[in-house]
Write an enzyme that holds these catalytic residues in place. Structure first.
Site, PDB file in Angstrom:
ATOM      1  CB  SER A 132      -0.951   0.011   1.210  1.00  0.00           C
ATOM      2  OG  SER A 132      -2.016  -0.889   1.000  1.00  0.00           O
ATOM      3  CE  LYS A 135      -4.779   1.598  -0.386  1.00  0.00           C
ATOM      4  NZ  LYS A 135      -4.041   0.354  -0.197  1.00  0.00           N
ATOM      5  CB  SER A 189      -4.136   1.372   4.003  1.00  0.00           C
ATOM      6  OG  SER A 189      -3.213   1.058   2.986  1.00  0.00           O
TER       7      SER A 189
END
Length: 361
Positions: A132, A135, A189
């Protein structure tokens, strides 16, 4: 006298006749009794034999019942041991590399943001899945596109994770603004939120991923590749060097700084209010001054963390990849902070920490 003699003889024969009649009557009864006794004995013997003959059947029946009972009883379930899935770093042997701080992350990089001085380096050129941390680039593309943050975006079936089967509280049909989706993606997340941001980008998901890769090349992130906006795919990969570059640029975006370091956030979904928290516990720690952060985890990547923070008056960029334990990435950040705080007044004169291969490497 002769008459008396005849009378006596006559009585004698009558008595003798009665005796014979009695014997004749008693004999059949006696024989009947004998036969009855014999019959009873025979029946008894027959009964015993019958019991003996039945006994094995009873035993067999009992045995059968025991077997049925054993089948019906719950036997201990044997579960095959499935070893944990190895990360790419473990497969590559990166954990065999040791460092003076005994970090649990197989990849680490600490850079002074102002001077670009490398304070700590461990496998910083290794290219690994970044989970993640992806992101952060997703957020940068959305933020710099100047799209309306109050525009409503609805979660669809396309946003449901089929890669890892991860769960989400944003059910299909949930509508939030673009700003709310971005907040949840960076702070907690949220995978469906991140995917929805890419899917609703002008031109669609394919165009969005192309923008991610184009931005990486413009920043000089030559080790980096993106295939989707969430980080669930292990094909999203980068190096600690490239990620330090991304953190440095992202830190210049006020929106990314604000949303990524938000301790918590509430969103209204229908008649419910959902409370979300930051995936990085250090943002709530008053002893830390964090300007930007992002965590990440999939089994192929291990536990990951990037941060911009101030320690002992210095602005630092920290990158930790492929950490082995759930809280070890935070522990590694603490170790680095304590080490920097213990540095002499002129830390630039100190040689940077370099990782070395252990004896078993």
């Amino acid at each position: 006298m002769h008459h008396a003699h005849r009378t006596a003889v006559s009585r004698f024969f009558k008595l003798l006749g009665c005796l014979f009649v009695g014997v004749a009557l008693i004999a059949p009864a006696a024989h009947a009794g004998e036969r009855k006794k014999a019959s009873a004995k025979k029946e008894q013997v027959s009964s015993v034999k019958s019991k003996r003959a039945v006994a094995p059947r009873k035993t067999a029946a009992n045995t059968k019942a025991v077997r049925i009972s054993a089948k019906m009883a719950k036997a201990p379930t044997r579960v095959a041991y499935i070893p944990p899935k190895l990360s790419f770093g473990q497969i590559a042997g990166l954990h065999e590399i040791t460092d003076p701080l005994e970090l649990k992350s197989s990849v680490a990089l600490v850079i002074d943001q102002d001077t670009h001085e490398v304070l700590l380096s461990k496998n910083d050129h290794a290219v690994l899945p970044i989970a993640s941390l992806t992101k952060l680039m997703t957020g940068m593309i959305i933020s710099q596109a100047n799209l309306p943050m109050d525009e409503p975006i609805t979660i669809t079936q396309d946003d449901v994770d089929t890669e890892k089967g991860s769960r989400s509280r944003l059910t299909v049909g949930t509508t939030l603004t673009r700003g709310e989706m971005l907040h949840l993606a960076l702070m907690s997340s949220e995978n469906r939120a991140a995917h929805a941001l890419g899917r609703t980008y002008p031109g669609g998901l394919g165009v969005f991923v192309t923008q991610m890769n184009t931005k990486a090349r413009l920043l000089g992130m030559t080790d980096t590749r993106y295939v989707e906006p969430t980080g669930l795919s292990s094909r999203n990969q980068s190096s600690a060097r490239d990620l330090a570059t991304l953190v440095n640029v992202a830190h210049g975006d006020a929106l990314l700084r604000e949303l990524s370091t938000s301790p918590g956030y509430e969103v209204a979904v229908g008649q419910k209010t959902l409370q979300y928290n930051n995936t990085n516990g250090l943002v709530k720690n008053p002893t830390w001054e964090i300007g930007l952060q992002k965590t990440g985890y999939i089994s192929e990547a291990g536990r990951c963390l990037v941060m911009q923070t101030q320690v002992a008056g210095r602005k630092l960029i920290m990158v930790f990849l492929d950490s082995a334990g759930k809280f070890s990435r935070l522990g590694d950040a603490e170790r680095v902070r304590q080490w920097v705080e213990s540095m002499p007044v002129l830390p630039s004169l100190a040689a940077p920490l370099q990782a070395v291969r252990g004896n078993n490497g």
